[in-house]
Design a protein around this motif. Structure first.
Motif, PDB file in Angstrom:
ATOM      1  N   THR A   1       0.697  -1.439  -0.080  1.00 27.49           N
ATOM      2  CA  THR A   1       0.045   0.073  -0.052  1.00 27.49           C
ATOM      3  C   THR A   1       0.813   1.419   0.074  1.00 27.49           C
ATOM      4  O   THR A   1       0.735   2.361  -0.828  1.00 27.49           O
ATOM      5  CB  THR A   1      -0.893  -0.060   1.140  1.00 27.49           C
TER       6      THR A   1
ATOM      7  N   THR B   1      -4.099   3.873  -9.185  1.00 31.00           N
ATOM      8  CA  THR B   1      -4.041   3.019  -8.026  1.00 31.00           C
ATOM      9  C   THR B   1      -3.219   3.892  -6.911  1.00 31.00           C
ATOM     10  O   THR B   1      -3.380   3.703  -5.531  1.00 31.00           O
ATOM     11  CB  THR B   1      -3.268   1.700  -8.308  1.00 31.00           C
TER      12      THR B   1
ATOM     13  N   ILE C   1     -12.654   4.094  -3.678  1.00 33.76           N
ATOM     14  CA  ILE C   1     -12.085   2.715  -4.049  1.00 33.76           C
ATOM     15  C   ILE C   1     -13.198   2.009  -4.766  1.00 33.76           C
ATOM     16  O   ILE C   1     -12.733   1.012  -5.766  1.00 33.76           O
ATOM     17  CB  ILE C   1     -11.644   1.946  -2.925  1.00 33.76           C
TER      18      ILE C   1
ATOM     19  N   ARG D   1      -5.530   5.923  -4.976  1.00 39.60           N
ATOM     20  CA  ARG D   1      -6.696   5.299  -3.950  1.00 39.60           C
ATOM     21  C   ARG D   1      -5.632   4.770  -2.731  1.00 39.60           C
ATOM     22  O   ARG D   1      -6.102   4.901  -1.637  1.00 39.60           O
ATOM     23  CB  ARG D   1      -7.074   3.946  -4.511  1.00 39.60           C
TER      24      ARG D   1
ATOM     25  N   LEU E   1     -13.567   6.987   1.514  1.00 40.40           N
ATOM     26  CA  LEU E   1     -12.526   6.025   0.938  1.00 40.40           C
ATOM     27  C   LEU E   1     -13.317   4.941   0.081  1.00 40.40           C
ATOM     28  O   LEU E   1     -12.853   4.213  -0.831  1.00 40.40           O
ATOM     29  CB  LEU E   1     -11.685   5.339   2.185  1.00 40.40           C
TER      30      LEU E   1
END
Length: 289
Positions: free
Chosen positions: A37, A253, A239, A256, A235
């Protein structure tokens, strides 16, 4: 003697080895997604769209953060989350501490019944009272307001009983001496019990802070106005909901993942400062009668 000790020593080493292997696998299942992440969040738009798992940023960039913060306007739900978390946590800790203090008073009528009733509330799942809570908030006119989120979970049986256990560890002779000197109940509570129960306060504060910061179901239930969205709902929209953005803008990506990192940072920052109190609070609070 050596022959008898060999099997025990070999079995002990095997047991330790299996434990270490299990813990390593468990650590990997938590650490790899977290590293992935952070790596994607600090990668460029193009690099983050490439398939595969990465543990280090590719083409280091913070454009994901600038995009999600400015263009996606994540600062509004972030601010809403801060308000709900801080106000709700302070009110929760104060009310639960006062309730715990009341439950340790000698001669309190119905004390055992109160404790039993509080324990009973802990057995009721939140899903079972979701509709009644929604109806109450609707009748009070609290829908689409941050007040509804602050009022949700304002007290909990776990926090009340945990603070009660901490207060029971304070010698009753101290409060009796303060009463003889003319101190009132509220002054004794503030100047004597609160400082001596710092570990319990830290424990309840950490639990409530994390719970409110990650609050999802109440926000999903009570809030439909985009301006009142909290961080977790934003969020989710970022997402999951692909129709929440315009067709000429692709949410990459790294954008996010940057939103996820922003949501994680307050928890990562606050935990090291309260960890020692948290561990002590759990141990002491669990061992008191």
């Amino acid at each position: 003697m050596k022959t008898n000790n060999l099997p025990t020593s070999w079995g002990s080493r095997l047991f330790d080895g299996v434990n270490l292997l299990f813990l390593f696998i468990l650590l990997a299942t938590m650490l790899i997604p977290l590293l992935n992440t952070f790596a994607l969040a600090f990668s460029s738009n193009f690099a983050s769209m490439q398939p595969g798992i990465i543990l280090f940023p590719k083409q280091f960039s913070v454009e994901g953060f600038t995009t999600v913060w400015n263009r996606m306007q994540l600062y509004t739900p972030f601010l809403n989350n801060v308000i709900v978390t801080l106000v709700g946590t302070v009110c929760h800790v104060l009310l639960c501490s006062m309730a715990g203090y009341v439950l340790i008073q000698r001669g309190l009528p119905g004390k055992k019944f109160m404790v039993s009733a509080i324990l009973l509330t802990m057995t009721i799942p939140g899903e079972a009272i979701m509709i009644p809570v929604y109806v109450v908030n609707k009748e009070l006119g609290l829908l689409n307001s941050l007040t509804a989120l602050i009022m949700s979970g304002l007290v909990s049986g776990f926090s009340i009983l945990l603070m009660r256990n901490f207060f029971l560890s304070v010698p009753v002779e101290m409060s009796e001496s303060a009463t003889m000197d003319g101190a009132g109940a509220f002054r004794i509570f503030i100047t004597m019990y609160i400082p001596l129960a710092a570990a319990g306060l830290a424990t309840v504060t950490l639990f409530e802070f994390v719970s409110r910061w990650n609050q999802f179901t109440p926000a999903l239930l009570f809030i439909s106005d985009h301006a009142k969205y909290t961080l977790q709902i934003a969020l989710k929209s970022l997402i999951v909901d692909t129709d929440s953005t315009s067709s000429n803008f692709i949410v990459t990506t790294n954008v996010r993942m940057a939103g996820i990192v922003i949501a994680l940072l307050p928890l990562v920052i606050i935990y090291p400062y309260v960890q020692k109190y948290f561990v002590k609070g759990i141990l002491v609070g669990a061992n008191k009668e």
